[in-house]
Write a protein that holds these residues in place. Structure first.
Motif, mmCIF file in Angstrom:
data_model
loop_
_atom_site.group_PDB
_atom_site.id
_atom_site.type_symbol
_atom_site.label_atom_id
_atom_site.label_comp_id
_atom_site.label_asym_id
_atom_site.label_seq_id
_atom_site.Cartn_x
_atom_site.Cartn_y
_atom_site.Cartn_z
ATOM 1 N N ALA A 38 -9.856 -33.594 -5.071
ATOM 2 C CA ALA A 38 -9.559 -34.756 -4.242
ATOM 3 C C ALA A 38 -8.167 -34.643 -3.620
ATOM 4 O O ALA A 38 -7.982 -34.932 -2.429
ATOM 5 C CB ALA A 38 -9.663 -36.030 -5.079
ATOM 6 N N LEU A 39 -7.194 -34.207 -4.404
ATOM 7 C CA LEU A 39 -5.839 -34.072 -3.880
ATOM 8 C C LEU A 39 -5.755 -33.005 -2.804
ATOM 9 O O LEU A 39 -5.063 -33.167 -1.795
ATOM 10 C CB LEU A 39 -4.865 -33.750 -5.026
ATOM 11 N N ARG A 40 -6.478 -31.920 -3.000
ATOM 12 C CA ARG A 40 -6.486 -30.875 -1.972
ATOM 13 C C ARG A 40 -7.129 -31.375 -0.679
ATOM 14 O O ARG A 40 -6.794 -30.903 0.415
ATOM 15 C CB ARG A 40 -7.237 -29.648 -2.495
ATOM 16 N N ALA A 41 -8.033 -32.355 -0.824
ATOM 17 C CA ALA A 41 -8.683 -32.928 0.355
ATOM 18 C C ALA A 41 -7.867 -34.077 0.957
ATOM 19 O O ALA A 41 -8.268 -34.671 1.955
ATOM 20 C CB ALA A 41 -10.081 -33.428 -0.015
ATOM 21 N N GLY A 42 -6.745 -34.395 0.319
ATOM 22 C CA GLY A 42 -5.887 -35.450 0.832
ATOM 23 C C GLY A 42 -6.203 -36.839 0.319
ATOM 24 O O GLY A 42 -5.675 -37.824 0.834
ATOM 25 N N ASP A 43 -7.067 -36.924 -0.709
ATOM 26 C CA ASP A 43 -7.442 -38.231 -1.263
ATOM 27 C C ASP A 43 -6.586 -38.537 -2.492
ATOM 28 O O ASP A 43 -6.485 -37.710 -3.406
ATOM 29 C CB ASP A 43 -8.915 -38.246 -1.654
ATOM 30 N N MET A 44 -5.986 -39.733 -2.521
ATOM 31 C CA MET A 44 -5.151 -40.127 -3.647
ATOM 32 C C MET A 44 -6.017 -40.694 -4.776
ATOM 33 O O MET A 44 -6.933 -41.476 -4.523
ATOM 34 C CB MET A 44 -4.126 -41.187 -3.226
ATOM 35 N N PRO A 45 -5.747 -40.331 -6.029
ATOM 36 C CA PRO A 45 -6.557 -40.828 -7.154
ATOM 37 C C PRO A 45 -6.234 -42.262 -7.550
ATOM 38 O O PRO A 45 -6.925 -42.837 -8.390
ATOM 39 C CB PRO A 45 -6.197 -39.857 -8.285
#
Length: 444
Positions: A38-45
């Motif tokens: 998710a982080l590599r895709a730019g999505d914050m957890p």
């Protein structure tokens, strides 16, 4: 410098992004593959103001990377921050298994000597345990590298974590060697050149205690003003005025003197419990903190007591609950007072209407009789009462006259003192605000 961050939760991700922003080469590691993807895709957890921009900016420069491969994340790092979870056990003691695993990973994969910085909140003497874990793992693998351990506690507040990390009010570094102190000075030099703040150099044990003592004191301050609020309610005094006047004394200060329904989140409840347990293990009964906990539990049940006073029976009543997150600016619901309120309402047979600007996804499906609303005013429409559990600014924009029009019964239990009680009463609402005289029972 080459920096590794083990664990990319609230503390780790903010630390990684800010360290990269200072110009370091940073790898954030986590064994949760979904989180890394998710982080590599730019999505914050999780939600944290300005964090998505800071991460994106530093990923684009190449200073910040994320990896689920411990070898990649640790093999060439000079400094590694341990930012893993330390959940509470049933007896209140912190579970340090993740901290030990992080130390073992450093010893297993680092090719040269590393300064290992504990940033997770841990009990005093954890640094000694980390040294032991590093030495045992290194010996088992016939390694020769000598790793050093420092304590570098974080003091970030959820909802302003980026600001608190970029521009802290102090930096605390505990180390037991000159070399380790020199390395950490190099880590923080770019930050200190941008933002001048006290840099506290001490030994590892003292630094570990500073973090627990700080959080425990702030929690105690909150419980103190909530105890004062009970006295104000019984005497007709106003807790807001009391707190304002107290806050003018520089020895006291106004911060953390907002009466309400108690503290929550991932830090205060866990850290106070851990400090009580640590003191007990050392032979000291920290009675002050046990009373802090008792007052906080009492504060969480205050809203439901007020609803019962104003509505008599809650069975089949529709109750609007405004705010689920434990504080504004975050979607974190860990130990949020709202959860206790909602559980108690449902146990009394009430139907709950929930609104929160960012945290609804965190409670979706958690409650049996709760309906989630994206619009606060729709949650209020036709409800028999409203309870405020989080002091989001958008709630302050709802005028008392609007509340009176939207609610089926004119009952407001303001657990965070969002509105002026006098203005609510002027709109013919029956009001229970924390630390102020109550306007009376419905029908009185």
């Amino acid at each position: 410098m080459r920096v590794g961050v083990l664990g990319v939760g609230h503390v780790g991700l903010v630390t990684a992004a800010c360290m990269a922003d200072f110009g370091h080469d940073v790898i954030g590691y986590d064994d949760d593959g979904h989180k890394i993807a998710a982080l590599r895709a730019g999505d914050m957890p999780f939600y944290e103001p300005d964090l998505d921009r800071l991460v994106a900016d530093n990923v684009s420069t190449g200073r910040l990377r994320f990896s689920g491969d411990a070898v990649e994340a640790l093999s060439d790092r000079e400094v590694v921050f341990i930012c893993v979870g330390t959940p509470s056990r049933e007896d209140g003691s912190p579970n340090l298994a993740y901290v030990q695993a992080a130390a073992q990973a450093v010893a297993a994969h680092a090719r040269g000597p590393v300064v290992v910085a504990e940033k997770s909140t841990v009990p005093v003497r954890t640094g000694e345990r980390i040294r032991q874990a590093l030495a045992l793992e290194s010996q088992a693998r016939q390694g020769t590298a000598h790793h050093e351990v420092v304590s570098n506690p974080e003091f970030l507040r959820e909802g302003s974590a980026v600001e608190d990390t970029l521009r802290p009010d102090r930096i605390v570094v505990g180390a037991d060697s000159t070399n380790a102190h020199e390395v950490m000075r190099r880590v923080y030099t770019p930050q200190l050149e941008r933002h001048d703040c006290p840099y506290v150099e001490t030994d590892v044990k003292t630094a570990e205690l500073i973090k627990h003592a700080s959080n425990a004191f702030l929690a105690t301050k909150i419980s103190f003003i909530n105890a004062v609020a009970r006295v104000c309610e019984l005497t007709g005094a106003d807790v807001e005025t009391v707190a304002d006047a107290m806050g003018h004394d520089p020895r006291i200060g106004r911060a953390f003197l907002n009466a309400g329904i108690g503290y929550g989140g991932s830090c205060f409840p866990k850290d106070v419990e851990a400090f009580v347990h640590i003191a007990a293990e050392l032979g000291y009964d920290f009675g002050l903190l046990r009373e802090t906990q008792r007052i906080n539990r009492e504060a969480k049940v205050w809203p439901v007591h007020q609803l019962r006073r104003l509505l008599w029976n809650l069975q089949d009543k529709e109750i609007a609950v405004l705010g689920v997150a434990f504080k504004p600016g975050t979607d974190d619901i860990r130990d949020a007072p709202a959860l206790d309120v909602i559980d108690a309402l449902e146990a009394d047979g009430a139907s709950v209407r929930l609104h929160d600007p960012v945290a609804l996804d965190q409670v979706r499906g958690r409650f049996a009789r709760a309906e989630l609303y994206e619009d606060a005013r729709e949650a209020l429409r036709g409800a028999h009462a409203v309870v405020t559990c989080t002091e989001w600014d958008e709630y302050r924009k709802i005028e008392p006259e609007q509340l009176a029009e939207l609610l089926a019964y004119p009952v407001v239990v303001d657990g965070r003192n969002v509105w002026d009680p006098a203005a609510l009463e002027a709109a013919n609402l029956r009001v229970a605000s924390v630390g102020t005289p109550f306007s009376g029972d419905l029908g009185a």
